[in-house]
Every structure is written in structure tokens, then in C-alpha cells.
Design a protein around this motif. Structure first.
Motif, PDB file in Angstrom:
ATOM      1  N   VAL A 145       0.826  -1.214   0.000  1.00 33.06           N
ATOM      2  CA  VAL A 145       0.000   0.000   0.000  1.00 33.06           C
ATOM      3  C   VAL A 145       0.863   1.268   0.000  1.00 33.06           C
ATOM      4  O   VAL A 145       0.810   2.064  -0.945  1.00 33.06           O
ATOM      5  N   ASN A 146       1.669   1.473   1.037  1.00 34.16           N
ATOM      6  CA  ASN A 146       2.468   2.689   1.077  1.00 34.16           C
ATOM      7  C   ASN A 146       3.586   2.718   0.035  1.00 34.16           C
ATOM      8  O   ASN A 146       3.713   3.718  -0.682  1.00 34.16           O
ATOM      9  N   PRO A 147       4.397   1.668  -0.089  1.00 39.31           N
ATOM     10  CA  PRO A 147       5.496   1.741  -1.062  1.00 39.31           C
ATOM     11  C   PRO A 147       5.013   1.953  -2.495  1.00 39.31           C
ATOM     12  O   PRO A 147       5.536   2.809  -3.206  1.00 39.31           O
ATOM     13  N   MET A 148       3.991   1.202  -2.904  1.00 36.35           N
ATOM     14  CA  MET A 148       3.550   1.322  -4.294  1.00 36.35           C
ATOM     15  C   MET A 148       2.828   2.656  -4.514  1.00 36.35           C
ATOM     16  O   MET A 148       2.899   3.228  -5.604  1.00 36.35           O
ATOM     17  N   THR A 149       2.145   3.153  -3.490  1.00 39.27           N
ATOM     18  CA  THR A 149       1.497   4.458  -3.640  1.00 39.27           C
ATOM     19  C   THR A 149       2.541   5.562  -3.750  1.00 39.27           C
ATOM     20  O   THR A 149       2.471   6.425  -4.636  1.00 39.27           O
ATOM     21  N   ALA A 150       3.541   5.535  -2.856  1.00 42.10           N
ATOM     22  CA  ALA A 150       4.580   6.578  -2.882  1.00 42.10           C
ATOM     23  C   ALA A 150       5.350   6.534  -4.197  1.00 42.10           C
ATOM     24  O   ALA A 150       5.582   7.567  -4.838  1.00 42.10           O
ATOM     25  N   GLY A 209       4.245   5.279  -6.919  1.00 41.53           N
ATOM     26  CA  GLY A 209       3.277   5.651  -7.947  1.00 41.53           C
ATOM     27  C   GLY A 209       3.202   7.157  -8.153  1.00 41.53           C
ATOM     28  O   GLY A 209       3.029   7.631  -9.278  1.00 41.53           O
ATOM     29  N   MET A 210       3.355   7.917  -7.066  1.00 34.12           N
ATOM     30  CA  MET A 210       3.304   9.381  -7.199  1.00 34.12           C
ATOM     31  C   MET A 210       4.419   9.890  -8.109  1.00 34.12           C
ATOM     32  O   MET A 210       4.206  10.758  -8.954  1.00 34.12           O
ATOM     33  N   VAL A 211       5.606   9.330  -7.944  1.00 33.15           N
ATOM     34  CA  VAL A 211       6.734   9.751  -8.774  1.00 33.15           C
ATOM     35  C   VAL A 211       6.527   9.277 -10.217  1.00 33.15           C
ATOM     36  O   VAL A 211       6.846   9.996 -11.174  1.00 33.15           O
ATOM     37  N   GLU A 212       5.947   8.088 -10.367  1.00 36.10           N
ATOM     38  CA  GLU A 212       5.649   7.581 -11.719  1.00 36.10           C
ATOM     39  C   GLU A 212       4.626   8.473 -12.425  1.00 36.10           C
ATOM     40  O   GLU A 212       4.758   8.781 -13.605  1.00 36.10           O
ATOM     41  N   VAL A 213       3.568   8.870 -11.698  1.00 32.71           N
ATOM     42  CA  VAL A 213       2.556   9.756 -12.279  1.00 32.71           C
ATOM     43  C   VAL A 213       3.197  11.084 -12.679  1.00 32.71           C
ATOM     44  O   VAL A 213       2.942  11.621 -13.764  1.00 32.71           O
ATOM     45  N   MET A 214       4.056  11.601 -11.808  1.00 34.69           N
ATOM     46  CA  MET A 214       4.748  12.863 -12.100  1.00 34.69           C
ATOM     47  C   MET A 214       5.473  12.780 -13.437  1.00 34.69           C
ATOM     48  O   MET A 214       5.332  13.662 -14.284  1.00 34.69           O
ATOM     49  N   ASN A 274       9.533  11.012   0.749  1.00 34.76           N
ATOM     50  CA  ASN A 274      10.689  11.895   0.911  1.00 34.76           C
ATOM     51  C   ASN A 274      11.988  11.159   0.590  1.00 34.76           C
ATOM     52  O   ASN A 274      12.865  11.683  -0.091  1.00 34.76           O
ATOM     53  N   ARG A 275      12.091   9.902   1.057  1.00 37.81           N
ATOM     54  CA  ARG A 275      13.310   9.127   0.763  1.00 37.81           C
ATOM     55  C   ARG A 275      13.437   8.839  -0.732  1.00 37.81           C
ATOM     56  O   ARG A 275      14.520   8.937  -1.309  1.00 37.81           O
ATOM     57  N   ILE A 276      12.306   8.485  -1.393  1.00 34.49           N
ATOM     58  CA  ILE A 276      12.342   8.248  -2.848  1.00 34.49           C
ATOM     59  C   ILE A 276      12.801   9.509  -3.577  1.00 34.49           C
ATOM     60  O   ILE A 276      13.664   9.467  -4.451  1.00 34.49           O
ATOM     61  N   CYS A 277      12.207  10.645  -3.193  1.00 38.48           N
ATOM     62  CA  CYS A 277      12.507  11.899  -3.904  1.00 38.48           C
ATOM     63  C   CYS A 277      13.965  12.312  -3.694  1.00 38.48           C
ATOM     64  O   CYS A 277      14.618  12.804  -4.618  1.00 38.48           O
ATOM     65  N   LEU A 278      14.474  12.102  -2.460  1.00 41.53           N
ATOM     66  CA  LEU A 278      15.885  12.417  -2.218  1.00 41.53           C
ATOM     67  C   LEU A 278      16.768  11.512  -3.080  1.00 41.53           C
ATOM     68  O   LEU A 278      17.727  11.971  -3.701  1.00 41.53           O
ATOM     69  N   ALA A 279      16.421  10.223  -3.138  1.00 44.98           N
ATOM     70  CA  ALA A 279      17.231   9.271  -3.908  1.00 44.98           C
ATOM     71  C   ALA A 279      17.175   9.584  -5.402  1.00 44.98           C
ATOM     72  O   ALA A 279      18.179   9.462  -6.110  1.00 44.98           O
ATOM     73  N   ASP A 280      15.993  10.006  -5.882  1.00 46.35           N
ATOM     74  CA  ASP A 280      15.814  10.192  -7.324  1.00 46.35           C
ATOM     75  C   ASP A 280      16.018  11.639  -7.775  1.00 46.35           C
ATOM     76  O   ASP A 280      15.863  11.942  -8.959  1.00 46.35           O
ATOM     77  N   GLY A 281      16.323  12.536  -6.830  1.00 43.74           N
ATOM     78  CA  GLY A 281      16.520  13.934  -7.203  1.00 43.74           C
ATOM     79  C   GLY A 281      15.247  14.626  -7.648  1.00 43.74           C
ATOM     80  O   GLY A 281      15.273  15.502  -8.514  1.00 43.74           O
TER      81      GLY A 281
END
Lengths: 369, 369
Positions: free
Chosen positions: B151-156, B158-163, B185-192
Motif C-alpha cells: 500500500v504505502n510503497p507502491m502508492t509513494a 506511484g506518485m513519482v511515476e505519475v509525475m 521523501n526518501r524516494i525523492c531524495l534518492a531520485d533527485g
């Protein structure tokens, strides 16, 4: 060589000191070159979208005469939102029609022709344009009949195009007794598209029923909610175009679509899988849009604007324009309740009437008066 | 041949007489055939989306013990919306993890493996599944660490994928101090990916800042509106994921995006041309969503649901799943503030705590207790 024309042009300006000022300005139009033309405007409608620019957030009742100008106080808390237009004297008038009175060497064929135009600055005695922007009206169609050839016809036709492009099979329309709404009803009847019309009085119900509409609902009547779910279930409409914008109506439509889509389906806590879309294309009600949490998760509410929609597919836009021109006096006919002159538009008692945005009332400006 | 297992399963039921009833039911699980497996659930989280099904519209404070069951009155005006689930005893629990204790002939390789599952019915001692639905956890990853793998990992993620799919270049997230928010926040930091976090307290600001977040705004602080416009201008974010849903927040984000997009641009009465999108993926606030008329016309507010998003592109979903599995104890780690047993979930004082949906609090059920 043609003479320079001194056009009279209606202008709106938000001033630094917190007023909105309407006035008539003079504009020199040099004789056209290349494919340039000058059109003597004979008919230009007052659409709700024109009033937004013309009057901004002012109260029409506050008009004060100042020489030839009309001045209104602007509520101080609204000045922030107007920062980008403050200090600019802006022309008004989205569309209109008239006779080509001057033409550059490449546009001589248009001289004397009655043409429709769109693109602003139409509240004026004359307007310069390029030949390719002018839509020559069919023989026997007057400037008055061609004055509203773009905003309402292309928006109404656009709704049906969006419906097809996004895979819906029926439409909902609000403020449906408007000129645009009657036009949409005629398109849907001609094309066999099921249409749910939402209006705000019993009189408007009769008006649309008399024009052959199958589903006309009065949102002020008792039982509106139930009737709406029934009409949505009967038509399968999952797409709405809403001219009201503010208040609970857009949300009620979504909620009713969800109810219609869920009926007879197995329970899902996330709601139905049918995607429900409401496009807000007008703001007759300036309050916030309220969306209750009863539409599941498969929904969108979006703004809709004609210009980017047309720009997204020029071939589609051209096809739409050709249909409008061919059916200008039938499907796409506009009716006006009153014709005024350019100077009349600055008379407080006239302004208060055309600023009411009452459904069924529509004003036309004839700048030659 | 393996024995039939009698599983205990948490059930929620809306009864005809207007109550919501939570109970433990027994369910017989026949020995699996083919690629069937039976998982002994060891860890299953209580997510906000689980609470929606578990408790519906009831007030947790109204719990009344009735034998082994817990019964709540349902406000009569809410029964209409619950018609589709009335009279059905429904299992609960979106995701969980545990050890495969029985396997059909085609799934023998899974016997004894710790796997993560999603798809409902996890609040139970045992759950039947198909082998292909089970995600085998990497060596050294416990059931507790794998319980929230969907639920949380795929949703979080997914937000970056939608972006990326919709052409935005930065993200806004609300209720951003949640488990999901910290993950994003961790995904966004990792992916810039530039991320604007919106939270509801100074403490939550510190929490995310301590985790390296660049933009964290407290919506309850003075000057939030101005700070939001600045952060949106700095990041260029035109996409937001909102877990709050109700009240004015989604509309404030749209309005601030419009202000940021219009700054320095020529005035247009129709607003900026930048398309602004808010996805509502949660309903922490059940009031209506309020959208003020200050976002121009190039905007959408939509519901967002993970399952159809994943189903729309199976290859993308698979790629996302692989990343989650590889980073389950780092980027996608979940923290729990309390672990309870299955019967604890039916104790009123425990229920009242996990039903609070407080940011930073997260409950885990270990049905083996």
C-alpha cells in the motif's frame, strides 16, 4: 490608398488607486497592408466571459459617472488578484461580425464581405485583423446572425467532441437554458447524444422541453437529487459540463453519477470503477466549488477552456468551424433580447441590466448606433 | 495430505438494524491444490484505507461489547451510502506477511518461505492465496519488515511515476509526515525529485527536516500561504498528492500553484496556461473539498486509487514491485508504534487508539498473539 480610420474602442482598466474604469478610447487604424483587413463591427455579443474582463469583481450598482467614463470602487481585498492587469487599459469583446471596409493587396477579395471574427477587442467601431482570421459568412447570413459564431457554438460542439474523445456516451449540462445550452440541446438532438439538462426554474424546464429535450431537471425543485440519479442511470452520463462552478452543484452531480454507477454493483469501499468527469467552464457562482466525499475515487473535476482545446487539434477545430458556418442560422443560432450601442454600454442603468447574467437574457452591441 | 486449517478472521458487518458489528469468524481453509498456498499471517498493518472498511462512518467512542463482538450504532442518515455492504460479513486487511505453511503440488518451492501478500482478508490467522500473488521476501527480511510492502510503497512510488508520466517536474505532498510521506521523501531524495512537504505541526516539520527534506511547510503556521507560493515557484511543482481531501487545503494548493505560475507573466483573465493537478488519494478530513475560484481554468482535482493505476500498466507495476522488494528495509521501511493481537483489535480502548489515524502513529497486528 485608404484613409486612416479612427476607431472608438471600449476599454476597461484597473487603476492603481483601486478603481475599475470603463471608457471609450480612440485608436488609429492605419490602412491595412499584405493580408490585413479592417472590419466595421456591426454586431458583438456580451457573453459571460466578456463580463469577467469588463467588470472584474466590481458591483455594477456602484457605478459612478466621471466625465465620459464610468468608475467603480474595487474591494481592497480583491486588488491582489488583479495585480497583473492593474494599470493596463484593456480592450474587450471576444467575438463579433461586420463588413470588411478596408483590405490590403492580398485580401482584396474580402472587401465588402460580411465576416465573423474572434480574438478580443470587438467592442469597437472597427477592428483590424488578418484575412485568415476572418470567417466569411454564408450568403444571406447577417452580421447579427454571425456575431456569436465562435464562443457558444465552438464550446457547445466542443462538449460533444470531448465526450467522444474521452469515451463517454452521454452528457450533463448545467445552466442549460442559456443560449449555449439551447444550442447544445439542438446538437445533441441532431446527433442522437443523450443529454441531461439541469436548470434553475420551472419556466426553464418548459423552455427546453418545448425544444424537444428529453431530460430537464430543476435543481431548485423537491426531489431533484433522486431525479438526477434516475436521469444519469437512464442515459449512462459520466461527463458533465458545468457553467455554475461555485457551490455544491458540481459535487452533487459527481455524487449522483457515483450512485447511478454503483446501483446493482457489488459493494466496493473505493466506489465504482466508472470514471466520472465534471468540467467547469464558467463561474456563474463565484463561491468555492464544494465536493462532498461521496464520489468514490474514480473522478475528476477540471477547468475547461475553449482556446487550448481548439489549439490541441487544429484539424478537429477546422471541422467544427465548418459545421458551425453551415448551420449558423439553425443549430447554432443565437437569440438576443436587446441590442445596444457602444456608448449605451457605459450607461449605468443599461450596464446593470446586461451585467445580471440572467439566463435567457442576452445583449448584443451594435457599435454603429 | 495437509490438514484443514480453521482460520480466525476479523469481520466487519453493517446490519439491517443500523449497527456496525466487528467480530472474529472461523473460516475453514481446505488443503491447497495446484499453485495454492496457505500463509500463516505474522504481521499486517492498520492503514487508513483499512479503517474505512473496518469502521465505516461509526464513532469509535460508541463501541459496545456484545458477547465476543463489538457493536457500534450507525447514524441513520449514513445508512443509505452503506446499502451495498449491508448484511455482508466482510473480511478486512489490505496487506500482510507471514510464512507459507501449506502449499499445493505446484507451489512446493514456497513452503516455509516468508512472503508478503496484498488483496484483502489479511486480519486473520491464516490466508489462502495463489503462488503468483506471493512476493517472497529477500533473505533476512522479517514478516514485520515485509508487512507493508504494497500500500504505502507502491502508492509513494506511484506518485513519482505519475509525475513523470504526466510531464510534471516536482511534487507536493500533504500529511507528509506519515509513514507514506517519509517514504516519499526518501524516494525523492534518492531520485533527485523536488518535493514540497505540507504538514500540520512544527514537530512534523522538524521530523522531515531531520530526514533531509528541503521544503517542509506547516499549514497551521502564520505565513503558510506565502511560503507555499515561494516553495512552488522554487520547485516548479504543478502536481500534488493530497491525503487530507476535505476542507480548503487542495484548493489552496491549486491557488498557490496558479499564483506561482502567473508571477511575471502577462495578465490573462483565464489564468496561467500551466496545467495544475491535485490527486486526492485519502480522506483524513471527511468534509467537502473546497476549491476557491482562483486557479484559472487549467487545473484538475481527481481521485487517485492505486489498484487501477497499477492495472493500467502491468510492466510498470512489476518494475515498481522489484524496486520495493530490493529496498524494503531502506527506502521503503515502515515503522510501527505498537503491535497488537487479533483479539486486541476488538478491545474498545485499543480500537480507540488505532482509529485515531494520528500522523506518526502506526499499528501492526500480529495474529499469532
Amino acid at each position: 490608398m485608404a484613409d486612416t480610420i479612427i476607431a472608438k474602442q471600449l476599454r476597461t482598466e484597473v487603476t492603481e488607486d483601486g478603481s475599475l474604469r470603463l471608457s471609450l478610447a480612440e485608436q488609429e487604424l492605419s490602412p491595412p497592408t499584405g493580408d490585413g483587413i479592417v472590419v466595421e463591427i456591426a454586431a458583438t455579443p456580451i457573453n459571460p466571459s466578456d463580463l469577467g474582463l469588463l467588470l472584474g469583481p466590481v458591483d455594477p450598482a456602484d457605478a459612478r459617472q466621471e466625465g465620459d467614463a464610468l468608475v467603480f470602487p474595487i474591494p481592497p481585498q480583491r486588488m491582489g488578484a488583479l495585480a497583473a492587469r492593474t494599470g493596463q487599459s484593456m480592450p474587450v469583446g471576444n467575438e463579433g461580425a461586420g463588413v470588411v471596409v478596408q483590405a490590403g493587396p492580398e485580401a482584396q477579395a474580402l472587401l465588402g464581405k460580411t465576416v465573423a471574427l474572434a480574438g478580443g477587442s470587438m467592442y469597437a467601431t472597427h477592428r483590424a485583423a488578418r484575412a485568415r482570421e476572418a470567417m466569411v459568412l454564408p450568403d444571406g447570413v447577417s452580421a447579427e446572425q454571425g456575431a456569436s459564431a465562435t464562443v457558444n457554438p465552438m464550446t457547445a460542439l466542443g462538449m460533444v467532441e470531448v465526450m467522444r474523445a474521452e469515451g463517454h456516451k452521454a452528457l450533463v449540462h448545467t445552466a442549460a437554458a442559456s443560449n449555449l445550452g439551447q444550442m447544445l440541446n439542438r446538437i445533441c438532438l441532431a446527433d442522437g447524444v443523450p443529454l441531461v439538462n439541469i436548470v434553475r426554474s420551472a419556466e426553464q424546464v418548459r423552455l427546453l422541453k418545448d425544444q424537444g429535450a428529453a431530460h430537464v431537471l430543476d435543481s431548485t425543485a423537491e426531489g431533484f437529487g433522486r431525479a438526477l440519479v434516475e436521469a444519469l442511470a437512464a442515459t449512462g452520463a459520466t461527463l458533465a459540463f458545468d457553467a455554475v462552478g461555485g457551490g455544491p452543484l458540481a459535487g452533487r452531480i459527481l455524487g449522483a453519477m457515483e450512485q447511478a454507477a454503483s446501483a446493482g454493483q457489488a459493494f466496493s469501499r473505493y466506489g465504482s470503477t466508472a470514471h466520472k468527469q465534471v468540467y467547469i467552464y464558467g463561474r456563474l457562482d463565484l463561491r468555492p466549488t464544494e465536493l462532498a466525499a461521496n464520489a468514490g475515487f474514480a473522478w475528476s473535476v477540471s477547468g475547461f477552456l475553449l482556446t487550448p482545446f481548439l489549439a490541441a487539434d487544429p484539424a478537429r477545430a477546422q471541422r467544427m468551424r465548418e459545421r458551425v458556418m453551415a448551420e449558423l442560422t439553425t443549430t447554432f443560432a443565437s437569440g438576443y433580447t436587446e441590442t445596444i450601442g457602444l456608448t449605451d454600454a457605459l450607461r449605468p442603468e443599461v450596464l446593470q441590466r446586461y451585467a445580471r447574467r440572467a439566463t435567457g437574457e442576452k445583449f448584443l452591441i451594435d457599435p454603429r448606433r
